[in-house]
Design a protein around this motif. Structure first.
Motif, PDB file in Angstrom:
ATOM      1  N   GLU A 121       0.843  -1.182   0.000  1.00 41.15           N
ATOM      2  CA  GLU A 121       0.000   0.000   0.000  1.00 41.15           C
ATOM      3  C   GLU A 121       0.886   1.242   0.000  1.00 41.15           C
ATOM      4  OE1 GLU A 121      -3.859   0.958   2.526  1.00 41.15           O
ATOM      5  OE2 GLU A 121      -2.046   1.247   3.714  1.00 41.15           O
ATOM      6  N   VAL A 122       0.509   2.221  -0.813  1.00 38.12           N
ATOM      7  CA  VAL A 122       1.217   3.491  -0.883  1.00 38.12           C
ATOM      8  C   VAL A 122       0.213   4.583  -0.541  1.00 38.12           C
ATOM      9  CG1 VAL A 122       2.512   5.068  -2.358  1.00 38.12           C
ATOM     10  CG2 VAL A 122       2.710   2.602  -2.705  1.00 38.12           C
ATOM     11  N   CYS A 123       0.553   5.430   0.426  1.00 41.56           N
ATOM     12  CA  CYS A 123      -0.340   6.502   0.855  1.00 41.56           C
ATOM     13  C   CYS A 123       0.428   7.809   0.987  1.00 41.56           C
ATOM     14  CB  CYS A 123      -0.974   6.195   2.210  1.00 41.56           C
ATOM     15  SG  CYS A 123      -2.068   4.798   2.220  1.00 41.56           S
ATOM     16  N   LEU A 124      -0.261   8.899   0.740  1.00 34.37           N
ATOM     17  CA  LEU A 124       0.231  10.221   1.086  1.00 34.37           C
ATOM     18  C   LEU A 124      -0.641  10.709   2.232  1.00 34.37           C
ATOM     19  CD1 LEU A 124       0.867  12.024  -2.328  1.00 34.37           C
ATOM     20  CD2 LEU A 124       2.558  11.200  -0.696  1.00 34.37           C
ATOM     21  N   PHE A 125      -0.013  11.289   3.254  1.00 34.72           N
ATOM     22  CA  PHE A 125      -0.801  11.778   4.373  1.00 34.72           C
ATOM     23  C   PHE A 125      -0.186  13.034   4.961  1.00 34.72           C
ATOM     24  CE2 PHE A 125       2.312   9.084   6.392  1.00 34.72           C
ATOM     25  CZ  PHE A 125       2.599   9.707   7.593  1.00 34.72           C
TER      26      PHE A 125
END
Length: 166
Positions: A121-125
């Motif tokens: 999983e790749v997320c920007l936060f």
């Protein structure tokens, strides 16, 4: 598929699902199957087994619905626009069409790995948002997204998920 375009101090990363068939090819797959199914059902209807016809119609309708959903999924696209101070994420999935604007100085890249995959999983936060990137991508494309975002200088948080099968 990951497409990157750079102009001056703006980078645009476009994420698109890998497509094995376009809309025309899906129609060319559907029409002969539907015609054959309805032709056979019509034959049996004339032979007196009229109860076959509604089930053939149900079969053709279900196939049309499933192929339509496949086509909608293949049209999905996520666009990440990285500017000097902001990161804009545009997601045009029909059910969850959304736009998100993150402050670049507060934005972090989160990478979740699992034993089964290099990049799960790749997320920007940031402090207010968490957006998953390319949930529809395969592992090699997710790795490419990670490489592109690391190249843009975003801080990275890496964590490993425990194997849920045990």
């Amino acid at each position: 598929m990951v497409i990157t375009a750079r102009q001056a101090d703006v980078t645009v990363i476009t994420l698109i699902p890998n497509r094995s068939a376009n809309g025309r090819q899906l129609k060319l797959f559907f029409l002969p199957l539907a015609a054959i199914s309805l032709l056979i059902a019509t034959f049996w209807t004339f032979m007196g087994a009229w109860v076959v016809l509604p089930f053939a119609g149900l079969e053709v309708g279900l196939l049309a619905f499933i192929l339509h959903r496949v086509w909608l999924f293949n049209q999905r696209q996520q666009q990440i626009t990285l500017k000097r101070d902001t990161i804009a994420i545009d997601d045009d999935e029909p059910a969850f069409a959304s736009n998100c604007l993150l402050q670049r100085s507060e934005t972090r890249l989160s990478i979740a790995n699992s034993p089964a995959a290099e990049v799960d999983e790749v997320c920007l936060f940031d402090t207010a948002h968490r957006v998953e990137l390319g949930g529809f991508l395969n592992n090699s494309d997710k790795q490419l997204v990670v490489t592109e975002l690391k190249g843009e200088g975003l801080p990275v948080f890496l964590y490993v998920r425990a194997d849920s099968s045990m």
